[in-house]
Design an enzyme around this catalytic site. Sequence first.
Site, short mmCIF file in Angstrom:
data_model
loop_
_atom_site.label_atom_id
_atom_site.label_comp_id
_atom_site.label_asym_id
_atom_site.label_seq_id
_atom_site.Cartn_x
_atom_site.Cartn_y
_atom_site.Cartn_z
N GLY A 1 35.18 42.57 42.14
CA GLY A 1 34.85 43.99 42.13
C GLY A 1 33.44 44.25 42.63
O GLY A 1 32.68 43.33 42.92
N GLU B 1 33.07 35.39 35.46
CA GLU B 1 32.53 36.50 34.69
C GLU B 1 31.48 36.11 33.66
O GLU B 1 30.51 36.85 33.44
CB GLU B 1 33.67 37.27 34.01
CG GLU B 1 34.53 38.09 34.96
CD GLU B 1 35.56 37.27 35.71
OE1 GLU B 1 36.23 37.83 36.58
OE2 GLU B 1 35.69 36.05 35.44
N GLY C 1 38.37 39.87 40.61
CA GLY C 1 39.41 40.78 41.05
C GLY C 1 40.26 40.22 42.17
O GLY C 1 41.42 40.62 42.33
#
Length: 359
Positions: free
Chosen positions: A66, A149, A126
Amino acid sequence: MTEPSVLTERIGSAAYLVLNRPKSINALDHQMALEMARLLDEWAADDSVDVVVVSGAGERGLCAGGDIVAIHRDAAALSGDPAAGDEHAEQSPSAKFWFDEYRLNAEIARFPKPYVALMDGIVMGGGVGISAHGNTRIVTDRTRLAMPEVGIGFVPDVGGTHLLSRVPDNLGRYAGLTANPLKGADAIALGLADHFVPAEHLDDFRTAIGTEGLAAALDAFTTAAPPSPLTEQANWISKAFAADTVPEIVDALRAVGTPEADKVADAIAAKSPTATAVTLRSLQQAAGDDSLEETLKREYRVSLRCLLHPDMAEGIRAQVIDKDRNPAWAQNVSSGDVDKFFEPLPHELTFDSEITAES
């Protein structure tokens, strides 16, 4: 004129979708997710389309995830406001993006036709969500797949905890807690991909899907994957990552007494203590889920709580904005602190096609 961020093409009975932001390794934004969902709905109902092929423009990869800079704006504003709560997080652009992105991930998983994801080059965050839930996943010798992440104070999302919780030998826990990239051979060995195509033949394979059909293209271009470097270390990884808490996992890795295990322990210890604790809890809970949708609902709760926690803004600052690689993480995370990430939201993620974040 600016080119569209999602391109389409038709060859024979194949519909091709190309993420078209090569300068950002095709980072996914809200409008791209909405356009992907619209196209998939259209092609699912179109009898002239037998197969969908998803790829990324440029040479660097399918999708790097993202738009982290945009997410940082929301995380910095929300975590810096003592009065901000769930209602504020739900109204943020990031939450609205995730709402539709996670619904897209679920749509991909249940797509009724062959969905061929060309997972070449960088496939992260993503990018995993729009590929690894598909029914025909192609990797190459250039593939570098990761759920990175925890390195920015976030927690694997886009159904990542669903995927990783089902990987044998605790190798999914390894991938989620270290953020280390996996090679194409690793992805196949871990069940995150299906077929291996040498990168030098990928363009010909892509075209052949439309001209010759998917089955013929797979027969002509797929080869046996090389040995997986990660599974060769599965014995000690499986044992160390079986522990119930992150500190216990790190201690078990130290006890292995090898440079490789120490390096993994160092990688986890450098990540956000809160993010790793919430990631482990998420993986533990996702392992018992009956559906991807159930996992995505939990991930939506966790993602919004990450926006409110200072580690996410700090992690993105250190890794992407200032690039000093020296985040000041919150310390001494308790079990109660972790519990708060999983509490119900005022408005939960839904999969009712008539409800969207835009409405």
